[in-house]
Scaffold this motif. Sequence first.
Motif, mmCIF file in Angstrom:
data_model
loop_
_atom_site.group_PDB
_atom_site.id
_atom_site.type_symbol
_atom_site.label_atom_id
_atom_site.label_comp_id
_atom_site.label_asym_id
_atom_site.label_seq_id
_atom_site.Cartn_x
_atom_site.Cartn_y
_atom_site.Cartn_z
ATOM 1 N N LEU A 126 37.370 40.455 45.997
ATOM 2 C CA LEU A 126 38.033 41.733 46.262
ATOM 3 C C LEU A 126 39.049 41.965 45.147
ATOM 4 C CD1 LEU A 126 38.714 41.676 50.110
ATOM 5 C CD2 LEU A 126 36.906 42.857 48.880
ATOM 6 N N PHE A 127 39.257 43.228 44.785
ATOM 7 C CA PHE A 127 40.205 43.529 43.709
ATOM 8 C C PHE A 127 41.620 43.276 44.222
ATOM 9 C CE2 PHE A 127 36.678 46.689 42.846
ATOM 10 C CZ PHE A 127 36.017 45.823 42.004
ATOM 11 N N ASN A 128 42.314 42.304 43.629
ATOM 12 C CA ASN A 128 43.622 41.886 44.126
ATOM 13 C C ASN A 128 44.685 42.966 43.991
ATOM 14 O OD1 ASN A 128 42.633 39.305 44.681
ATOM 15 N ND2 ASN A 128 42.930 38.680 42.552
ATOM 16 N N ASN A 129 44.468 43.879 43.051
ATOM 17 C CA ASN A 129 45.507 44.884 42.785
ATOM 18 C C ASN A 129 45.350 46.133 43.648
ATOM 19 O OD1 ASN A 129 43.088 45.282 41.262
ATOM 20 N ND2 ASN A 129 44.128 46.915 40.152
ATOM 21 N N TYR A 178 46.836 44.449 51.322
ATOM 22 C CA TYR A 178 46.253 43.857 50.109
ATOM 23 C C TYR A 178 45.417 42.623 50.472
ATOM 24 C CZ TYR A 178 48.859 46.972 47.103
ATOM 25 O OH TYR A 178 49.319 48.086 46.467
ATOM 26 N N GLN A 207 36.734 39.068 39.209
ATOM 27 C CA GLN A 207 37.186 40.453 39.343
ATOM 28 C C GLN A 207 36.352 41.372 38.460
ATOM 29 O OE1 GLN A 207 40.189 41.542 41.231
ATOM 30 N NE2 GLN A 207 39.661 39.626 42.236
ATOM 31 N N GLN A 232 46.129 43.886 36.874
ATOM 32 C CA GLN A 232 46.428 42.498 37.241
ATOM 33 C C GLN A 232 46.995 41.730 36.055
ATOM 34 O OE1 GLN A 232 43.517 40.498 39.829
ATOM 35 N NE2 GLN A 232 42.392 42.431 39.869
ATOM 36 N N ARG A 251 50.844 41.997 35.373
ATOM 37 C CA ARG A 251 51.703 41.064 36.106
ATOM 38 C C ARG A 251 51.907 39.761 35.348
ATOM 39 N NH1 ARG A 251 51.631 42.963 41.657
ATOM 40 N NH2 ARG A 251 50.053 44.577 41.591
#
Lengths: 313, 229
Positions: free
Chosen positions: A153-156, A206, B129, B151, B154
Amino acid sequence: MHDQNMLDIKNIYKNFGSLQVLKGVSTTVDKGEVVSIIGASGSGKSTLLRCMNLLEEPTFGEVWIEGKLMTPVDPYLHFDVIRASKTYKKLIAQGMDDMAAITKIKAEDLLLEKHSQEGPEYKALMDKIFKENHIDTNLGRRKMSMVFQQFNLFNNLTVLDNIMLAPVETAKYNKVKDLNAEKEKIREQAMTFLKRIGLEDKADVYPSKLSGGQKQRIAIVRSLAMNPDVMLFDEPTSALDPEMIGEVLDLMKELAETGMTMVVVTHEMGFAREVSNRVLFVDEGYIKEEGTPEEVFDHPKDPRLQDFLSKIL
Amino acid sequence: MTMGKIFHDMWDIFMTYYIGQGLLWTGLGYTLALSAIAVIAGAILGSLMAIGKMSRFKVLNVIITAFVEIMRGTPALLQLYIAYFIVPMIFTFAEMTPFACVAVGLSLNSAAYVTEIIRSGIGAVDKGQTEAARALGLTSKTTMLKVVMPQAIRNILPALGNEFVTIIKETSLASTFFVGELMTTYAIIKGITFNVIPTLMDIGVVYFVLTFTLSKLLGMVERRMKASA
Protein backbone atom coordinates in the motif's frame (compact mmCIF):
# COMPACT_ATOMS: atom_id res chain seq x y z
CA MET A 1 -6.66 -14.63 -33.36
CA HIS A 2 -6.35 -14.38 -29.60
CA ASP A 3 -9.83 -13.12 -28.87
CA GLN A 4 -10.94 -16.11 -26.82
CA ASN A 5 -8.17 -15.92 -24.28
CA MET A 6 -7.86 -13.42 -21.52
CA LEU A 7 -4.17 -13.95 -20.99
CA ASP A 8 -1.84 -15.87 -23.19
CA ILE A 9 1.82 -16.42 -22.44
CA LYS A 10 3.95 -18.07 -25.05
CA ASN A 11 7.27 -19.72 -24.55
CA ILE A 12 8.48 -17.41 -21.78
CA TYR A 13 12.15 -17.50 -20.91
CA LYS A 14 13.58 -15.41 -18.12
CA ASN A 15 17.26 -15.15 -17.32
CA PHE A 16 18.76 -13.20 -14.46
CA GLY A 17 22.32 -12.89 -15.62
CA SER A 18 23.48 -16.45 -16.16
CA LEU A 19 20.70 -17.87 -14.01
CA GLN A 20 17.84 -19.35 -16.05
CA VAL A 21 14.68 -19.02 -14.01
CA LEU A 22 12.06 -19.77 -16.66
CA LYS A 23 12.88 -22.06 -19.54
CA GLY A 24 10.00 -21.84 -21.95
CA VAL A 25 6.66 -21.57 -20.18
CA SER A 26 3.40 -21.36 -22.10
CA THR A 27 -0.16 -21.27 -20.85
CA THR A 28 -3.44 -19.56 -21.53
CA VAL A 29 -5.90 -18.26 -19.00
CA ASP A 30 -9.52 -18.13 -20.09
CA LYS A 31 -12.10 -15.64 -18.97
CA GLY A 32 -13.48 -16.46 -15.54
CA GLU A 33 -10.83 -19.04 -14.85
CA VAL A 34 -9.01 -19.26 -11.53
CA VAL A 35 -5.53 -20.63 -12.02
CA SER A 36 -3.29 -21.50 -9.07
CA ILE A 37 0.45 -21.72 -9.50
CA ILE A 38 2.18 -23.94 -6.96
CA GLY A 39 5.78 -25.00 -6.52
CA ALA A 40 8.71 -24.87 -4.13
CA SER A 41 10.44 -21.57 -3.31
CA GLY A 42 12.88 -20.66 -6.05
CA SER A 43 11.01 -22.69 -8.65
CA GLY A 44 10.22 -19.57 -10.66
CA LYS A 45 6.51 -19.31 -9.91
CA SER A 46 6.63 -15.72 -8.70
CA THR A 47 8.86 -14.77 -11.63
CA LEU A 48 6.31 -16.34 -13.97
CA LEU A 49 3.55 -14.21 -12.45
CA ARG A 50 5.70 -11.08 -12.61
CA CYS A 51 6.45 -11.78 -16.26
CA MET A 52 2.72 -11.77 -16.96
CA ASN A 53 2.41 -8.05 -16.29
CA LEU A 54 5.98 -7.29 -17.28
CA LEU A 55 7.20 -6.31 -13.84
CA GLU A 56 9.91 -8.65 -15.03
CA GLU A 57 10.55 -8.41 -18.74
CA PRO A 58 10.75 -11.87 -20.27
CA THR A 59 14.07 -12.57 -21.96
CA PHE A 60 12.24 -14.35 -24.78
CA GLY A 61 8.63 -15.13 -25.45
CA GLU A 62 5.43 -13.18 -25.75
CA VAL A 63 2.69 -12.07 -23.37
CA TRP A 64 -0.76 -11.40 -24.85
CA ILE A 65 -3.60 -9.77 -22.96
CA GLU A 66 -7.01 -9.98 -24.63
CA GLY A 67 -5.42 -10.48 -28.01
CA LYS A 68 -2.96 -7.63 -27.56
CA LEU A 69 0.78 -8.08 -27.43
CA MET A 70 2.55 -6.58 -24.42
CA THR A 71 6.10 -7.76 -25.09
CA PRO A 72 8.25 -7.19 -28.18
CA VAL A 73 7.67 -9.67 -31.00
CA ASP A 74 9.55 -12.93 -30.47
CA PRO A 75 10.59 -13.99 -33.99
CA TYR A 76 10.85 -17.65 -32.99
CA LEU A 77 7.12 -17.76 -32.35
CA HIS A 78 6.24 -16.74 -35.90
CA PHE A 79 7.16 -19.12 -38.67
CA ASP A 80 6.55 -16.51 -41.35
CA VAL A 81 9.03 -14.22 -39.62
CA ILE A 82 11.64 -16.96 -39.53
CA ARG A 83 10.98 -17.68 -43.20
CA ALA A 84 11.54 -14.02 -44.02
CA SER A 85 15.01 -14.02 -42.50
CA LYS A 86 18.23 -14.18 -44.46
CA THR A 87 19.47 -16.99 -42.24
CA TYR A 88 16.50 -19.15 -43.25
CA LYS A 89 16.95 -18.38 -46.92
CA LYS A 90 20.60 -19.31 -46.69
CA LEU A 91 19.78 -22.64 -45.07
CA ILE A 92 17.16 -23.37 -47.73
CA ALA A 93 19.67 -22.49 -50.44
CA GLN A 94 22.00 -25.04 -48.87
CA GLY A 95 19.32 -27.65 -49.53
CA MET A 96 17.70 -27.89 -46.11
CA ASP A 97 13.93 -28.40 -46.02
CA ASP A 98 11.53 -25.96 -44.40
CA MET A 99 10.94 -27.61 -41.00
CA ALA A 100 14.57 -28.63 -40.59
CA ALA A 101 15.68 -25.06 -41.22
CA ILE A 102 13.16 -23.62 -38.77
CA THR A 103 14.06 -26.18 -36.13
CA LYS A 104 17.76 -25.48 -36.55
CA ILE A 105 17.28 -21.70 -36.33
CA LYS A 106 15.20 -22.03 -33.17
CA ALA A 107 17.46 -24.58 -31.51
CA GLU A 108 20.65 -22.67 -32.17
CA ASP A 109 19.18 -19.22 -31.60
CA LEU A 110 20.44 -17.99 -34.95
CA LEU A 111 18.18 -14.94 -35.35
CA LEU A 112 18.60 -12.79 -32.28
CA GLU A 113 22.38 -12.80 -32.48
CA LYS A 114 22.33 -10.62 -35.55
CA HIS A 115 18.89 -9.10 -35.52
CA SER A 116 19.84 -6.18 -37.73
CA GLN A 117 21.30 -8.35 -40.48
CA GLU A 118 18.23 -10.43 -41.30
CA GLY A 119 17.18 -8.19 -44.13
CA PRO A 120 14.37 -5.72 -44.86
CA GLU A 121 11.69 -8.37 -45.40
CA TYR A 122 12.29 -9.79 -41.93
CA LYS A 123 12.31 -6.36 -40.33
CA ALA A 124 9.15 -5.27 -42.15
CA LEU A 125 7.29 -8.36 -40.97
CA MET A 126 8.46 -7.93 -37.37
CA ASP A 127 7.34 -4.29 -37.46
CA LYS A 128 4.00 -5.23 -39.00
CA ILE A 129 3.17 -7.83 -36.36
CA PHE A 130 4.23 -5.43 -33.63
CA LYS A 131 2.23 -2.53 -35.01
CA GLU A 132 -0.93 -4.55 -35.54
CA ASN A 133 -0.98 -6.18 -32.12
CA HIS A 134 1.00 -4.13 -29.66
CA ILE A 135 -0.52 -2.55 -26.58
CA ASP A 136 1.29 -0.03 -24.40
CA THR A 137 2.65 -1.69 -21.25
CA ASN A 138 0.82 0.71 -18.94
CA LEU A 139 -2.48 0.16 -20.76
CA GLY A 140 -1.99 -3.59 -20.61
CA ARG A 141 -1.24 -3.44 -16.90
CA ARG A 142 -4.50 -1.59 -16.27
CA LYS A 143 -6.29 -4.71 -17.50
CA MET A 144 -4.54 -6.93 -14.99
CA SER A 145 -3.80 -5.57 -11.58
CA MET A 146 -1.56 -7.30 -9.13
CA VAL A 147 -1.71 -8.06 -5.42
CA PHE A 148 1.63 -8.46 -3.66
CA GLN A 149 2.91 -10.56 -0.81
CA GLN A 150 4.04 -7.43 1.03
CA PHE A 151 0.76 -5.56 0.27
CA ASN A 152 2.67 -2.49 -0.95
CA LEU A 153 0.00 0.00 0.00
CA PHE A 154 1.26 3.52 -0.71
CA ASN A 155 2.56 4.70 2.68
CA ASN A 156 2.10 8.37 1.86
CA LEU A 157 -1.59 8.08 1.05
CA THR A 158 -4.70 7.36 3.12
CA VAL A 159 -6.62 4.16 2.46
CA LEU A 160 -9.15 6.00 0.29
CA ASP A 161 -6.42 7.77 -1.69
CA ASN A 162 -4.61 4.46 -2.14
CA ILE A 163 -7.69 3.08 -3.86
CA MET A 164 -8.43 6.24 -5.83
CA LEU A 165 -4.96 7.10 -7.13
CA ALA A 166 -4.76 4.79 -10.13
CA PRO A 167 -8.38 5.26 -11.34
CA VAL A 168 -8.05 9.04 -11.05
CA GLU A 169 -4.73 9.07 -12.91
CA THR A 170 -6.28 6.85 -15.58
CA ALA A 171 -9.17 9.31 -15.90
CA LYS A 172 -6.64 12.13 -16.32
CA TYR A 173 -4.76 10.07 -18.86
CA ASN A 174 -7.98 9.46 -20.80
CA LYS A 175 -8.67 13.21 -20.67
CA VAL A 176 -12.08 12.78 -19.04
CA LYS A 177 -13.98 16.04 -19.52
CA ASP A 178 -15.50 16.56 -16.09
CA LEU A 179 -12.68 15.35 -13.89
CA ASN A 180 -14.33 16.43 -10.63
CA ALA A 181 -17.51 14.49 -11.36
CA GLU A 182 -15.37 11.51 -12.34
CA LYS A 183 -13.39 11.79 -9.11
CA GLU A 184 -16.64 11.83 -7.16
CA LYS A 185 -17.73 8.68 -8.97
CA ILE A 186 -14.42 7.01 -8.24
CA ARG A 187 -14.65 8.02 -4.59
CA GLU A 188 -18.14 6.55 -4.32
CA GLN A 189 -16.99 3.33 -5.93
CA ALA A 190 -14.01 3.19 -3.57
CA MET A 191 -16.29 3.67 -0.56
CA THR A 192 -18.59 0.92 -1.84
CA PHE A 193 -15.59 -1.39 -2.04
CA LEU A 194 -14.50 -0.44 1.48
CA LYS A 195 -18.00 -1.11 2.81
CA ARG A 196 -17.97 -4.48 1.11
CA ILE A 197 -14.91 -5.49 3.11
CA GLY A 198 -16.21 -3.76 6.24
CA LEU A 199 -13.42 -1.20 6.44
CA GLU A 200 -15.24 2.00 5.53
CA ASP A 201 -14.25 3.51 8.88
CA LYS A 202 -10.59 3.21 7.81
CA ALA A 203 -10.99 5.42 4.71
CA ASP A 204 -8.95 8.32 6.11
CA VAL A 205 -6.38 6.21 7.95
CA TYR A 206 -2.79 5.74 6.80
CA PRO A 207 -1.60 2.18 6.03
CA SER A 208 0.83 2.14 8.98
CA LYS A 209 -2.17 2.02 11.33
CA LEU A 210 -3.63 -1.16 9.80
CA SER A 211 -3.16 -4.86 10.50
CA GLY A 212 -1.66 -7.10 7.81
CA GLY A 213 -5.01 -8.65 6.96
CA GLN A 214 -6.63 -5.23 6.61
CA LYS A 215 -3.75 -4.03 4.43
CA GLN A 216 -4.04 -6.98 2.10
CA ARG A 217 -7.81 -6.71 1.78
CA ILE A 218 -7.40 -3.03 0.93
CA ALA A 219 -4.67 -3.89 -1.57
CA ILE A 220 -7.11 -6.30 -3.22
CA VAL A 221 -9.78 -3.63 -3.32
CA ARG A 222 -7.24 -1.16 -4.72
CA SER A 223 -6.65 -3.58 -7.59
CA LEU A 224 -10.37 -4.11 -8.04
CA ALA A 225 -10.95 -0.37 -8.37
CA MET A 226 -9.15 -0.50 -11.73
CA ASN A 227 -11.91 -2.82 -12.96
CA PRO A 228 -9.30 -5.29 -14.14
CA ASP A 229 -10.04 -8.20 -16.42
CA VAL A 230 -7.47 -10.40 -14.73
CA MET A 231 -6.13 -10.23 -11.20
CA LEU A 232 -2.68 -11.54 -10.37
CA PHE A 233 -1.93 -12.60 -6.79
CA ASP A 234 1.67 -13.07 -5.70
CA GLU A 235 1.58 -15.18 -2.52
CA PRO A 236 -1.06 -12.88 -1.02
CA THR A 237 -1.18 -14.61 2.37
CA SER A 238 2.49 -15.52 2.91
CA ALA A 239 3.33 -12.40 4.92
CA LEU A 240 0.23 -12.59 7.12
CA ASP A 241 -0.16 -13.74 10.69
CA PRO A 242 -2.05 -17.06 10.72
CA GLU A 243 -5.21 -15.59 12.21
CA MET A 244 -5.49 -13.11 9.33
CA ILE A 245 -5.09 -15.53 6.45
CA GLY A 246 -8.77 -16.53 6.58
CA GLU A 247 -10.18 -13.05 5.98
CA VAL A 248 -8.00 -12.55 2.90
CA LEU A 249 -8.75 -15.98 1.44
CA ASP A 250 -12.46 -15.41 2.03
CA LEU A 251 -12.34 -12.20 0.03
CA MET A 252 -10.48 -13.97 -2.76
CA LYS A 253 -13.06 -16.77 -2.79
CA GLU A 254 -15.79 -14.19 -2.99
CA LEU A 255 -14.03 -12.63 -5.98
CA ALA A 256 -13.68 -15.98 -7.69
CA GLU A 257 -17.41 -16.57 -7.24
CA THR A 258 -18.20 -13.29 -8.99
CA GLY A 259 -16.42 -14.68 -12.05
CA MET A 260 -13.19 -12.72 -11.77
CA THR A 261 -10.33 -14.17 -13.78
CA MET A 262 -7.54 -14.86 -11.34
CA VAL A 263 -3.99 -16.16 -11.40
CA VAL A 264 -2.77 -16.98 -7.90
CA VAL A 265 0.71 -17.96 -6.80
CA THR A 266 0.08 -19.60 -3.47
CA HIS A 267 1.24 -21.92 -0.72
CA GLU A 268 -2.35 -22.34 0.45
CA MET A 269 -3.09 -25.77 -0.97
CA GLY A 270 -6.56 -25.76 0.54
CA PHE A 271 -7.39 -22.62 -1.41
CA ALA A 272 -5.82 -23.96 -4.61
CA ARG A 273 -7.84 -27.16 -4.36
CA GLU A 274 -11.11 -25.57 -3.39
CA VAL A 275 -11.25 -22.45 -5.52
CA SER A 276 -9.16 -22.95 -8.64
CA ASN A 277 -10.23 -24.50 -11.94
CA ARG A 278 -6.70 -25.36 -12.88
CA VAL A 279 -3.44 -25.85 -11.03
CA LEU A 280 0.02 -25.37 -12.53
CA PHE A 281 3.00 -27.01 -10.86
CA VAL A 282 6.11 -25.01 -11.69
CA ASP A 283 9.48 -26.62 -11.08
CA GLU A 284 12.99 -25.94 -12.35
CA GLY A 285 11.70 -23.28 -14.72
CA TYR A 286 9.07 -25.44 -16.43
CA ILE A 287 5.39 -26.17 -15.95
CA LYS A 288 5.96 -29.77 -14.92
CA GLU A 289 2.31 -30.64 -14.46
CA GLU A 290 -0.97 -28.97 -15.11
CA GLY A 291 -4.58 -30.01 -14.56
CA THR A 292 -7.68 -29.75 -12.43
CA PRO A 293 -7.13 -29.66 -8.65
CA GLU A 294 -8.26 -33.31 -8.45
CA GLU A 295 -5.75 -34.41 -11.06
CA VAL A 296 -2.87 -32.46 -9.56
CA PHE A 297 -3.49 -33.12 -5.87
CA ASP A 298 -5.04 -36.61 -5.94
CA HIS A 299 -3.28 -38.21 -8.88
CA PRO A 300 0.03 -36.43 -9.36
CA LYS A 301 2.10 -38.01 -12.14
CA ASP A 302 5.34 -36.03 -12.02
CA PRO A 303 7.71 -37.44 -9.37
CA ARG A 304 8.83 -33.95 -8.35
CA LEU A 305 5.19 -32.98 -7.78
CA GLN A 306 4.59 -36.13 -5.74
CA ASP A 307 7.64 -35.26 -3.68
CA PHE A 308 6.51 -31.64 -3.28
CA LEU A 309 3.00 -32.63 -2.21
CA SER A 310 4.25 -35.23 0.25
CA LYS A 311 6.31 -32.55 1.96
CA ILE A 312 3.57 -29.98 2.37
CA LEU A 313 0.36 -31.95 2.80
CA MET B 1 45.86 33.86 32.33
CA THR B 2 42.92 32.73 34.47
CA MET B 3 39.57 31.52 33.23
CA GLY B 4 37.99 34.56 34.84
CA LYS B 5 40.18 36.82 32.76
CA ILE B 6 39.30 34.95 29.57
CA PHE B 7 35.58 35.24 30.23
CA HIS B 8 36.03 38.90 31.12
CA ASP B 9 37.91 39.55 27.85
CA MET B 10 35.38 37.54 25.85
CA TRP B 11 32.64 39.80 27.17
CA ASP B 12 34.77 42.92 26.57
CA ILE B 13 35.68 42.01 22.99
CA PHE B 14 32.16 40.89 22.23
CA MET B 15 30.62 44.14 23.45
CA THR B 16 33.30 46.44 21.96
CA TYR B 17 33.89 44.92 18.58
CA TYR B 18 31.04 42.55 17.79
CA ILE B 19 28.22 44.70 19.13
CA GLY B 20 29.84 48.14 19.39
CA GLN B 21 31.45 48.10 15.95
CA GLY B 22 28.77 45.83 14.50
CA LEU B 23 31.18 43.09 13.41
CA LEU B 24 28.66 40.50 14.61
CA TRP B 25 26.05 41.70 12.18
CA THR B 26 28.30 42.01 9.15
CA GLY B 27 30.03 38.71 9.94
CA LEU B 28 26.79 36.91 10.59
CA GLY B 29 25.31 38.50 7.47
CA TYR B 30 28.09 37.22 5.24
CA THR B 31 28.05 33.79 6.85
CA LEU B 32 24.30 33.40 6.47
CA ALA B 33 24.32 34.82 2.95
CA LEU B 34 27.07 32.41 1.88
CA SER B 35 25.31 29.47 3.53
CA ALA B 36 21.96 30.37 2.02
CA ILE B 37 23.41 30.76 -1.46
CA ALA B 38 25.35 27.50 -1.15
CA VAL B 39 22.36 25.56 0.21
CA ILE B 40 19.81 26.89 -2.28
CA ALA B 41 22.11 26.67 -5.30
CA GLY B 42 23.34 23.31 -4.01
CA ALA B 43 19.79 22.02 -3.61
CA ILE B 44 18.78 23.10 -7.11
CA LEU B 45 21.95 21.83 -8.76
CA GLY B 46 21.93 18.71 -6.63
CA SER B 47 18.32 17.91 -7.56
CA LEU B 48 19.12 18.34 -11.24
CA MET B 49 22.16 16.11 -10.91
CA ALA B 50 20.16 13.49 -9.00
CA ILE B 51 17.60 13.47 -11.82
CA GLY B 52 20.44 13.25 -14.34
CA LYS B 53 21.89 10.34 -12.43
CA MET B 54 18.60 8.45 -12.57
CA SER B 55 18.11 9.10 -16.28
CA ARG B 56 18.85 6.58 -18.96
CA PHE B 57 21.73 8.59 -20.42
CA LYS B 58 24.81 6.63 -19.44
CA VAL B 59 27.24 9.46 -20.25
CA LEU B 60 25.37 11.90 -18.02
CA ASN B 61 25.41 9.35 -15.24
CA VAL B 62 29.17 8.85 -15.53
CA ILE B 63 29.91 12.59 -15.60
CA ILE B 64 27.73 13.31 -12.56
CA THR B 65 29.10 10.34 -10.62
CA ALA B 66 32.65 11.47 -11.34
CA PHE B 67 31.85 15.03 -10.24
CA VAL B 68 30.19 13.87 -7.02
CA GLU B 69 33.02 11.51 -6.15
CA ILE B 70 35.70 14.14 -6.81
CA MET B 71 33.90 16.80 -4.77
CA ARG B 72 33.41 14.38 -1.89
CA GLY B 73 36.94 13.05 -2.11
CA THR B 74 38.88 16.32 -2.01
CA PRO B 75 39.12 18.94 0.76
CA ALA B 76 36.62 21.78 0.59
CA LEU B 77 39.42 24.29 1.17
CA LEU B 78 41.23 23.01 -1.91
CA GLN B 79 38.02 23.35 -3.92
CA LEU B 80 37.60 26.92 -2.71
CA TYR B 81 41.18 27.76 -3.75
CA ILE B 82 40.55 26.35 -7.20
CA ALA B 83 37.24 28.22 -7.46
CA TYR B 84 38.97 31.39 -6.27
CA PHE B 85 41.39 31.27 -9.21
CA ILE B 86 39.28 29.62 -11.90
CA VAL B 87 35.92 31.38 -11.51
CA PRO B 88 37.26 34.82 -12.55
CA MET B 89 38.83 33.18 -15.62
CA ILE B 90 35.50 31.69 -16.68
CA PHE B 91 33.22 34.59 -15.80
CA THR B 92 35.31 37.25 -17.52
CA PHE B 93 32.25 39.32 -18.41
CA ALA B 94 31.57 40.28 -14.78
CA GLU B 95 33.80 41.27 -11.94
CA MET B 96 33.98 38.24 -9.68
CA THR B 97 34.60 39.25 -6.07
CA PRO B 98 36.22 36.76 -3.68
CA PHE B 99 32.76 36.39 -2.13
CA ALA B 100 31.28 35.34 -5.47
CA CYS B 101 34.12 32.88 -6.10
CA VAL B 102 33.71 31.30 -2.68
CA ALA B 103 29.93 31.18 -3.15
CA VAL B 104 30.38 29.27 -6.42
CA GLY B 105 32.86 26.88 -4.81
CA LEU B 106 30.67 26.17 -1.80
CA SER B 107 27.59 25.75 -4.02
CA LEU B 108 29.31 23.14 -6.14
CA ASN B 109 30.56 21.35 -3.05
CA SER B 110 27.09 21.39 -1.53
CA ALA B 111 25.54 20.22 -4.82
CA ALA B 112 27.67 17.09 -4.73
CA TYR B 113 26.47 16.20 -1.24
CA VAL B 114 22.85 17.07 -2.04
CA THR B 115 22.98 14.79 -5.09
CA GLU B 116 23.89 11.89 -2.82
CA ILE B 117 21.28 12.89 -0.24
CA ILE B 118 18.51 12.90 -2.85
CA ARG B 119 19.70 9.73 -4.55
CA SER B 120 19.87 7.80 -1.29
CA GLY B 121 16.59 9.34 -0.11
CA ILE B 122 14.84 8.02 -3.20
CA GLY B 123 16.74 4.73 -2.99
CA ALA B 124 15.52 4.23 0.57
CA VAL B 125 11.87 4.14 -0.56
CA ASP B 126 10.74 0.51 -0.64
CA LYS B 127 10.93 -0.96 -4.13
CA GLY B 128 7.49 -2.52 -3.60
CA GLN B 129 5.97 0.96 -3.70
CA THR B 130 7.18 1.51 -7.24
CA GLU B 131 6.18 -1.99 -8.28
CA ALA B 132 2.66 -1.58 -6.92
CA ALA B 133 2.25 1.73 -8.74
CA ARG B 134 3.61 0.37 -12.02
CA ALA B 135 1.48 -2.76 -11.69
CA LEU B 136 -1.57 -0.51 -11.48
CA GLY B 137 -0.60 0.94 -14.84
CA LEU B 138 0.77 4.26 -13.59
CA THR B 139 3.51 5.77 -15.74
CA SER B 140 7.01 6.08 -14.31
CA LYS B 141 6.54 9.85 -14.07
CA THR B 142 3.28 9.61 -12.12
CA THR B 143 4.79 6.92 -9.91
CA MET B 144 7.70 9.24 -9.13
CA LEU B 145 5.52 12.28 -8.45
CA LYS B 146 2.67 10.70 -6.52
CA VAL B 147 4.23 7.78 -4.72
CA VAL B 148 8.02 7.82 -4.54
CA MET B 149 8.90 11.51 -4.11
CA PRO B 150 6.40 12.23 -1.30
CA GLN B 151 8.00 9.38 0.65
CA ALA B 152 11.56 10.27 -0.36
CA ILE B 153 11.05 13.87 0.87
CA ARG B 154 10.70 12.51 4.40
CA ASN B 155 14.17 11.01 4.09
CA ILE B 156 15.64 13.94 2.20
CA LEU B 157 14.53 16.97 4.25
CA PRO B 158 16.25 16.03 7.54
CA ALA B 159 19.48 15.22 5.68
CA LEU B 160 19.20 18.49 3.79
CA GLY B 161 18.87 20.28 7.13
CA ASN B 162 22.07 18.63 8.34
CA GLU B 163 23.74 19.71 5.13
CA PHE B 164 22.71 23.31 5.91
CA VAL B 165 24.34 23.08 9.33
CA THR B 166 27.49 21.60 7.79
CA ILE B 167 27.63 24.36 5.20
CA ILE B 168 27.35 27.05 7.88
CA LYS B 169 30.45 25.63 9.53
CA GLU B 170 32.18 25.19 6.20
CA THR B 171 31.75 28.89 5.32
CA SER B 172 34.48 29.55 7.89
CA LEU B 173 36.90 28.36 5.20
CA ALA B 174 35.99 31.50 3.28
CA SER B 175 38.01 33.50 5.81
CA THR B 176 41.08 32.27 3.91
CA PHE B 177 40.00 34.71 1.21
CA PHE B 178 38.98 37.42 3.68
CA VAL B 179 35.38 37.69 2.48
CA GLY B 180 34.13 39.19 5.74
CA GLU B 181 32.13 36.32 7.26
CA LEU B 182 32.31 35.40 10.94
CA MET B 183 35.70 33.72 10.85
CA THR B 184 37.21 36.70 9.05
CA THR B 185 36.34 38.88 12.07
CA TYR B 186 38.92 36.89 13.99
CA ALA B 187 41.72 38.24 11.81
CA ILE B 188 40.38 41.76 12.14
CA ILE B 189 40.08 41.73 15.91
CA LYS B 190 43.33 39.87 16.39
CA GLY B 191 45.08 42.61 14.46
CA ILE B 192 43.79 45.23 16.86
CA THR B 193 43.82 43.54 20.27
CA PHE B 194 46.39 40.71 19.88
CA ASN B 195 44.04 38.90 22.28
CA VAL B 196 43.57 35.62 20.44
CA ILE B 197 41.84 33.18 22.75
CA PRO B 198 38.82 35.25 23.87
CA THR B 199 38.19 36.30 20.25
CA LEU B 200 38.19 32.70 19.03
CA MET B 201 35.90 31.68 21.86
CA ASP B 202 33.49 34.50 21.05
CA ILE B 203 33.31 33.28 17.47
CA GLY B 204 32.84 29.72 18.69
CA VAL B 205 29.89 30.79 20.82
CA VAL B 206 28.25 32.57 17.87
CA TYR B 207 28.70 29.56 15.57
CA PHE B 208 27.41 27.21 18.23
CA VAL B 209 24.31 29.28 19.00
CA LEU B 210 23.62 29.51 15.27
CA THR B 211 23.96 25.82 14.44
CA PHE B 212 22.42 24.57 17.68
CA THR B 213 19.32 26.70 17.23
CA LEU B 214 19.05 25.63 13.63
CA SER B 215 19.32 21.91 14.37
CA LYS B 216 16.73 22.20 17.14
CA LEU B 217 14.39 23.99 14.73
CA LEU B 218 14.96 21.35 12.07
CA GLY B 219 14.37 18.64 14.66
CA MET B 220 11.01 20.19 15.47
CA VAL B 221 10.01 20.31 11.82
CA GLU B 222 11.10 16.69 11.43
CA ARG B 223 9.04 15.53 14.38
CA ARG B 224 6.01 17.37 13.08
CA MET B 225 6.45 15.73 9.66
CA LYS B 226 6.66 12.29 11.23
CA ALA B 227 3.55 12.95 13.32
CA SER B 228 1.51 13.81 10.23
CA ALA B 229 1.83 10.33 8.75
